[in-house]
Design an enzyme around this catalytic site. Structure first.
Site, PDB file in Angstrom:
ATOM      1  N   CYS A  13      12.596  -0.054   3.368  1.00 11.45           N
ATOM      2  CA  CYS A  13      12.881  -0.534   1.987  1.00 11.45           C
ATOM      3  C   CYS A  13      13.940  -0.067   1.190  1.00 11.45           C
ATOM      4  O   CYS A  13      14.008  -0.633  -0.013  1.00 11.45           O
ATOM      5  CB  CYS A  13      11.473  -0.407   1.395  1.00 11.45           C
ATOM      6  SG  CYS A  13      10.073  -1.612   1.936  1.00 11.45           S
ATOM      7  N   ASP A  45       5.831 -10.266  -9.298  1.00  5.92           N
ATOM      8  CA  ASP A  45       4.634  -9.932  -8.578  1.00  5.92           C
ATOM      9  C   ASP A  45       4.849  -9.584  -7.168  1.00  5.92           C
ATOM     10  O   ASP A  45       6.033  -9.918  -6.617  1.00  5.92           O
ATOM     11  CB  ASP A  45       3.362 -10.777  -8.852  1.00  5.92           C
ATOM     12  CG  ASP A  45       2.310  -9.899  -9.256  1.00  5.92           C
ATOM     13  OD1 ASP A  45       1.755  -8.987  -8.391  1.00  5.92           O
ATOM     14  OD2 ASP A  45       1.491 -10.281  -9.817  1.00  5.92           O
ATOM     15  N   ASP A  63       8.139 -10.019   4.473  1.00 10.60           N
ATOM     16  CA  ASP A  63       8.890  -8.783   4.163  1.00 10.60           C
ATOM     17  C   ASP A  63       9.419  -8.322   5.661  1.00 10.60           C
ATOM     18  O   ASP A  63       8.947  -8.629   6.594  1.00 10.60           O
ATOM     19  CB  ASP A  63       8.018  -7.741   3.813  1.00 10.60           C
ATOM     20  CG  ASP A  63       8.184  -6.964   2.482  1.00 10.60           C
ATOM     21  OD1 ASP A  63       9.449  -6.544   2.292  1.00 10.60           O
ATOM     22  OD2 ASP A  63       7.413  -6.894   1.666  1.00 10.60           O
ATOM     23  N   GLY A 133       6.579 -17.262  15.063  1.00 10.17           N
ATOM     24  CA  GLY A 133       7.574 -16.751  14.337  1.00 10.17           C
ATOM     25  C   GLY A 133       8.890 -17.082  14.671  1.00 10.17           C
ATOM     26  O   GLY A 133       8.984 -18.582  15.207  1.00 10.17           O
TER      27      GLY A 133
END
Length: 340
Positions: A13, A45, A63, A133
């Site tokens: 991150c 959010d 993510d 995916g």
């Protein structure tokens, strides 16, 4: 094969676009109106929430990032735990997920298989289903998930609805970004790396399950913007949050690394973003850095009524022993965040 860490300029991150820059970009987008869209991107959010009927809403999030560790399977576990976290932070339960893959054409394809296997392990642990995916070639490996979950639309944990009198519980220790920076620089102690990897691979599922037994006024997960920026989002425009730096849980070696000015670029972006929103005063520099440190698959920050906060903490500590009460919520003061 060139190592994961040497092939990537940043990882986890810590690779996120800074909160200030991201806010500027998003401000130019149209705001989509739909009575069933209960939480959209304009709310900043953790995930989107779309109501299906009176008792069911879909929570959706995505993510992905570059590796922060050498072992492919460990990277897959961390990336999946991080992606699943946003569903837990909204009070939801994950249902299914789709893989997101970018991979260098010349790298060993077996390593990609290990990444996907690590992600699948965490999905199985979460009780979610992998449905497919999408993959492309890229110069740096990247992996993550698009996750869909469900929740009761009357029980959404928003990230900006704390109430004065609440106490704040943080469920995981801080410092993984600093430890990973030390690892990249070949300066990290084995115990620090072990603690960081264990934290990042830990699902927030267990903390969320314990928290559901209590009234949760607000919740978010601590990721790339660091504790302070996520706390700033939680305070919103109507409350001030007092954090107690001395009460923060953190990886012990991370404090030492910060004391030696082993810092991250993302942490400094977070510091710039927090200018004018907090006064550090006499807070020791290492604690400042820990509060700014970009977390990968960080813990939940829960705003709980003061009269049940201790009971909630004890319950959460049954599965998350490092969880701690780290602050409280006040009516709005001059700053959104105060340090006590």
């Amino acid at each position: 094969m060139k190592s994961f860490l040497s092939s990537c300029t940043t990882g986890g991150c810590g690779a996120k676009i800074g909160p200030g820059e991201l806010s500027k970009v998003l401000s130019g987008l149209p705001v989509f109106q739909d009575p069933q869209l209960l939480v959209g991107f304009d709310a900043s959010d953790d995930a989107a929430v779309y109501q299906i009927n009176e008792d069911t809403a879909i929570v959706s999030t995505v993510d992905f990032f570059t590796p922060m560790v050498e072992d492919p399977r460990t990277f897959g576990r961390i990336a999946a735990a991080n992606a699943l976290s946003d569903v837990y932070a909204m009070g939801g339960s994950p249902l299914f997920a789709l893989n997101l893959v970018c991979y260098p054409e010349r790298e060993d394809i077996q390593d990609l298989g290990e990444i996907l296997a690590g992600g699948a392990e965490k999905l199985q642990e979460a009780g979610a289903v992998l449905c497919g995916g999408h993959s492309i070639y890229d110069r740096e490996p990247k992996y993550g998930l698009a996750v869909t979950g469900r929740l009761n639309p009357r029980q959404i944990w928003k990230n900006n609805t704390p109430q004065p009198g609440d106490r704040l519980i943080l469920t995981k220790p801080l410092g993984v970004g600093i430890v990973m920076a030390a690892l990249r620089g070949e300066m990290a102690e084995a115990a620090a790396v072990e603690a960081a990897l264990a934290s990042m691979q830990r699902l927030n599922k267990y903390a969320a399950e314990k928290a559901r037994d209590f009234p949760i006024h607000a919740c978010t997960d601590i990721t790339g913007f660091g504790l302070l920026a996520h706390t700033r989002e939680m305070a919103g425009g109507s409350t001030t949050i007092v954090l107690y730096p001395s009460a923060l849980p953190y990886i012990a070696q991370a404090y030492t690394y910060a004391q030696g000015y082993l810092l991250t670029a993302a942490g400094q972006r977070n510091r710039n973003f927090m200018e004018g929103a907090v006064e550090f005063g006499d807070t020791p520099f290492p604690l400042q850095e820990l509060m700014l440190d970009p977390q990968t698959s960080g813990g939940l920050l829960l705003s709980v009524p003061g009269d049940c906060a201790q009971e909630a903490l004890r319950a959460i500590q049954e599965t998350e022993p490092q969880a701690a009460l780290i602050g409280e919520v006040l009516p709005r003061q001059d700053f959104p965040i105060l340090l006590g």
